[in-house]
Design a protein around this motif. Structure first.
Motif, PDB file in Angstrom:
ATOM      1  N   ALA A  22       0.865  -1.178   0.000  1.00 50.84           N
ATOM      2  CA  ALA A  22       0.000   0.000   0.000  1.00 50.84           C
ATOM      3  C   ALA A  22       0.906   1.233   0.000  1.00 50.84           C
ATOM      4  O   ALA A  22       2.119   1.128   0.086  1.00 50.84           O
ATOM      5  CB  ALA A  22      -0.918  -0.017   1.218  1.00 50.84           C
ATOM      6  N   ASP A  23       0.315   2.401  -0.084  1.00 52.51           N
ATOM      7  CA  ASP A  23       1.082   3.625  -0.242  1.00 52.51           C
ATOM      8  C   ASP A  23       1.968   3.992   0.945  1.00 52.51           C
ATOM      9  O   ASP A  23       2.958   4.673   0.779  1.00 52.51           O
ATOM     10  CB  ASP A  23       0.143   4.796  -0.527  1.00 52.51           C
ATOM     11  CG  ASP A  23      -0.512   4.660  -1.884  1.00 52.51           C
ATOM     12  OD1 ASP A  23       0.061   3.982  -2.747  1.00 52.51           O
ATOM     13  OD2 ASP A  23      -1.605   5.218  -2.065  1.00 52.51           O
ATOM     14  N   GLY A  24       1.632   3.559   2.143  1.00 55.40           N
ATOM     15  CA  GLY A  24       2.358   3.982   3.336  1.00 55.40           C
ATOM     16  C   GLY A  24       3.848   3.711   3.310  1.00 55.40           C
ATOM     17  O   GLY A  24       4.656   4.613   3.471  1.00 55.40           O
ATOM     18  N   LEU A  25       4.251   2.466   3.106  1.00 57.65           N
ATOM     19  CA  LEU A  25       5.671   2.123   3.137  1.00 57.65           C
ATOM     20  C   LEU A  25       6.383   2.431   1.834  1.00 57.65           C
ATOM     21  O   LEU A  25       7.603   2.523   1.810  1.00 57.65           O
ATOM     22  CB  LEU A  25       5.857   0.638   3.467  1.00 57.65           C
ATOM     23  CG  LEU A  25       5.516   0.218   4.890  1.00 57.65           C
ATOM     24  CD1 LEU A  25       5.718  -1.273   5.066  1.00 57.65           C
ATOM     25  CD2 LEU A  25       6.340   0.984   5.895  1.00 57.65           C
ATOM     26  N   ALA A  30      15.023   3.026   0.113  1.00 57.96           N
ATOM     27  CA  ALA A  30      15.648   1.749   0.480  1.00 57.96           C
ATOM     28  C   ALA A  30      16.510   1.921   1.727  1.00 57.96           C
ATOM     29  O   ALA A  30      16.506   1.063   2.616  1.00 57.96           O
ATOM     30  CB  ALA A  30      16.486   1.234  -0.682  1.00 57.96           C
ATOM     31  N   ASN A  31      17.226   3.030   1.824  1.00 53.80           N
ATOM     32  CA  ASN A  31      18.074   3.279   2.992  1.00 53.80           C
ATOM     33  C   ASN A  31      17.236   3.451   4.256  1.00 53.80           C
ATOM     34  O   ASN A  31      17.605   2.951   5.323  1.00 53.80           O
ATOM     35  CB  ASN A  31      18.956   4.497   2.761  1.00 53.80           C
ATOM     36  CG  ASN A  31      20.054   4.617   3.783  1.00 53.80           C
ATOM     37  OD1 ASN A  31      20.716   3.641   4.098  1.00 53.80           O
ATOM     38  ND2 ASN A  31      20.229   5.822   4.312  1.00 53.80           N
ATOM     39  N   GLU A  32      16.119   4.151   4.149  1.00 57.09           N
ATOM     40  CA  GLU A  32      15.239   4.322   5.313  1.00 57.09           C
ATOM     41  C   GLU A  32      14.685   2.982   5.783  1.00 57.09           C
ATOM     42  O   GLU A  32      14.590   2.737   6.992  1.00 57.09           O
ATOM     43  CB  GLU A  32      14.102   5.290   4.980  1.00 57.09           C
ATOM     44  CG  GLU A  32      14.551   6.726   4.829  1.00 57.09           C
ATOM     45  CD  GLU A  32      13.474   7.640   4.274  1.00 57.09           C
ATOM     46  OE1 GLU A  32      13.533   8.841   4.588  1.00 57.09           O
ATOM     47  OE2 GLU A  32      12.596   7.165   3.519  1.00 57.09           O
ATOM     48  N   ASN A  33      14.329   2.107   4.840  1.00 59.24           N
ATOM     49  CA  ASN A  33      13.865   0.773   5.212  1.00 59.24           C
ATOM     50  C   ASN A  33      14.940   0.007   5.960  1.00 59.24           C
ATOM     51  O   ASN A  33      14.660  -0.660   6.961  1.00 59.24           O
ATOM     52  CB  ASN A  33      13.430  -0.021   3.972  1.00 59.24           C
ATOM     53  CG  ASN A  33      12.020   0.298   3.553  1.00 59.24           C
ATOM     54  OD1 ASN A  33      11.091   0.185   4.336  1.00 59.24           O
ATOM     55  ND2 ASN A  33      11.857   0.701   2.309  1.00 59.24           N
ATOM     56  N   LEU A  34      16.182   0.077   5.487  1.00 57.70           N
ATOM     57  CA  LEU A  34      17.294  -0.610   6.147  1.00 57.70           C
ATOM     58  C   LEU A  34      17.512  -0.096   7.565  1.00 57.70           C
ATOM     59  O   LEU A  34      17.686  -0.881   8.508  1.00 57.70           O
ATOM     60  CB  LEU A  34      18.580  -0.453   5.340  1.00 57.70           C
ATOM     61  CG  LEU A  34      18.655  -1.201   4.019  1.00 57.70           C
ATOM     62  CD1 LEU A  34      19.867  -0.749   3.221  1.00 57.70           C
ATOM     63  CD2 LEU A  34      18.693  -2.692   4.257  1.00 57.70           C
ATOM     64  N   VAL A  35      17.503   1.216   7.728  1.00 53.88           N
ATOM     65  CA  VAL A  35      17.717   1.826   9.043  1.00 53.88           C
ATOM     66  C   VAL A  35      16.579   1.460   9.990  1.00 53.88           C
ATOM     67  O   VAL A  35      16.811   1.079  11.146  1.00 53.88           O
ATOM     68  CB  VAL A  35      17.876   3.357   8.917  1.00 53.88           C
ATOM     69  CG1 VAL A  35      17.844   4.030  10.282  1.00 53.88           C
ATOM     70  CG2 VAL A  35      19.154   3.699   8.181  1.00 53.88           C
ATOM     71  N   LEU A  36      15.359   1.555   9.523  1.00 50.80           N
ATOM     72  CA  LEU A  36      14.208   1.241  10.377  1.00 50.80           C
ATOM     73  C   LEU A  36      14.166  -0.235  10.763  1.00 50.80           C
ATOM     74  O   LEU A  36      13.815  -0.579  11.889  1.00 50.80           O
ATOM     75  CB  LEU A  36      12.911   1.663   9.690  1.00 50.80           C
ATOM     76  CG  LEU A  36      12.715   3.174   9.564  1.00 50.80           C
ATOM     77  CD1 LEU A  36      11.490   3.485   8.706  1.00 50.80           C
ATOM     78  CD2 LEU A  36      12.589   3.821  10.930  1.00 50.80           C
ATOM     79  N   ALA A  37      14.530  -1.113   9.841  1.00 52.68           N
ATOM     80  CA  ALA A  37      14.566  -2.542  10.159  1.00 52.68           C
ATOM     81  C   ALA A  37      15.622  -2.825  11.223  1.00 52.68           C
ATOM     82  O   ALA A  37      15.380  -3.605  12.155  1.00 52.68           O
ATOM     83  CB  ALA A  37      14.840  -3.358   8.902  1.00 52.68           C
ATOM     84  N   VAL A  81       8.075  -9.313   9.849  1.00 56.12           N
ATOM     85  CA  VAL A  81       7.395  -8.123  10.347  1.00 56.12           C
ATOM     86  C   VAL A  81       6.306  -7.740   9.352  1.00 56.12           C
ATOM     87  O   VAL A  81       6.591  -7.522   8.167  1.00 56.12           O
ATOM     88  CB  VAL A  81       8.391  -6.957  10.528  1.00 56.12           C
ATOM     89  CG1 VAL A  81       7.688  -5.743  11.096  1.00 56.12           C
ATOM     90  CG2 VAL A  81       9.567  -7.377  11.397  1.00 56.12           C
ATOM     91  N   LEU A  82       5.082  -7.657   9.840  1.00 53.41           N
ATOM     92  CA  LEU A  82       3.944  -7.331   8.990  1.00 53.41           C
ATOM     93  C   LEU A  82       3.342  -6.011   9.457  1.00 53.41           C
ATOM     94  O   LEU A  82       3.054  -5.834  10.643  1.00 53.41           O
ATOM     95  CB  LEU A  82       2.901  -8.452   9.078  1.00 53.41           C
ATOM     96  CG  LEU A  82       1.820  -8.496   8.030  1.00 53.41           C
ATOM     97  CD1 LEU A  82       2.417  -8.706   6.646  1.00 53.41           C
ATOM     98  CD2 LEU A  82       0.832  -9.597   8.339  1.00 53.41           C
ATOM     99  N   PHE A  83       3.185  -5.085   8.532  1.00 57.53           N
ATOM    100  CA  PHE A  83       2.560  -3.791   8.790  1.00 57.53           C
ATOM    101  C   PHE A  83       1.131  -3.860   8.276  1.00 57.53           C
ATOM    102  O   PHE A  83       0.914  -4.074   7.084  1.00 57.53           O
ATOM    103  CB  PHE A  83       3.310  -2.668   8.069  1.00 57.53           C
ATOM    104  CG  PHE A  83       4.718  -2.494   8.548  1.00 57.53           C
ATOM    105  CD1 PHE A  83       5.013  -1.545   9.510  1.00 57.53           C
ATOM    106  CD2 PHE A  83       5.743  -3.277   8.040  1.00 57.53           C
ATOM    107  CE1 PHE A  83       6.313  -1.379   9.957  1.00 57.53           C
ATOM    108  CE2 PHE A  83       7.042  -3.121   8.489  1.00 57.53           C
ATOM    109  CZ  PHE A  83       7.332  -2.175   9.449  1.00 57.53           C
TER     110      PHE A  83
END
Length: 136
Positions: A22-25, A30-37, A81-83
Motif C-alpha cells: 500500500a502507499d504507506g511504506l 531503500a536506505n530508510e527501510n534498512l535503518v528502520l529494520a 514483520v507485517l505492517f
C-alpha cells in the motif's frame, strides 16, 4: 484488513526482504527501510531482555495511531514483520503462512544462502498471492 508491507530481518538485524503493498511504506527509500529494520531489530532485542520475571519473547505487536506492526520471531532468530491496518486481528496467522512460504520457496532454493537477501521470483509470487489479496 489492509497489509501495508512485509519485512524479513535476519538474525544480525539486516533487512533481507522488503515488500510494500500500500502507499504507506512505498514512500520510504531503500536506505530508510534498512535503518528502520535495524532499529526494530534493536528494539526487539531490548524488549526480549525486559520482563518482570527475567527474559521474554520480545515485542510481538506494536500499535501506532494508524497502523499496527506484528512481529514473528522464529527459532533461527529471523524476524517476519507485517505492517497492517490498526484493527487487524489476523496478522499472526498470516505471518505463520508467510513463514511457511519462506521455508518452502525461500530456503529450498539451492541458490539462496541463509542470512542473505531473498531474491526469488517464486517467493515474490507466492508472497504477492498471499498478501496482495488482503487489500480491502
Amino acid at each position: 484488513m489492509v497489509v501495508f508491507g512485509l519485512w524479513v530481518i535476519n538474525k544480525a538485524g539486516g533487512l533481507v526482504y522488503q515488500r510494500s503493498f500500500a502507499d504507506g511504506l512505498s514512500q520510504l527509500t531503500a536506505n530508510e527501510n534498512l535503518v528502520l529494520a535495524g532499529t526494530l531489530h534493536g528494539i526487539h532485542a531490548i524488549t526480549s531482555r525486559l520482563g518482570p520475571t527475567g527474559s521474554s519473547s520480545g515485542a510481538q505487536v506494536i500499535e501506532a495511531e494508524t497502523f499496527k506492526i506484528t512481529i514473528l520471531h522464529t527459532l533461527t532468530s529471523t524476524k517476519f514483520v507485517l505492517f497492517t491496518s490498526l484493527h487487524d486481528v489476523n496478522a499472526e496467522p498470516l505471518l505463520q503462512k508467510v513463514y511457511e512460504v519462506y521455508a518452502d520457496a525461500g530456503m529450498k532454493n539451492p541458490f539462496h544462502a541463509p542470512e542473505m537477501p531473498i531474491r526469488s521470483e517464486k517467493f515474490d509470487t507466492r508472497i504477492q498471492a498471499l498478501l496482495g489479496s488482503t487489500q480491502a
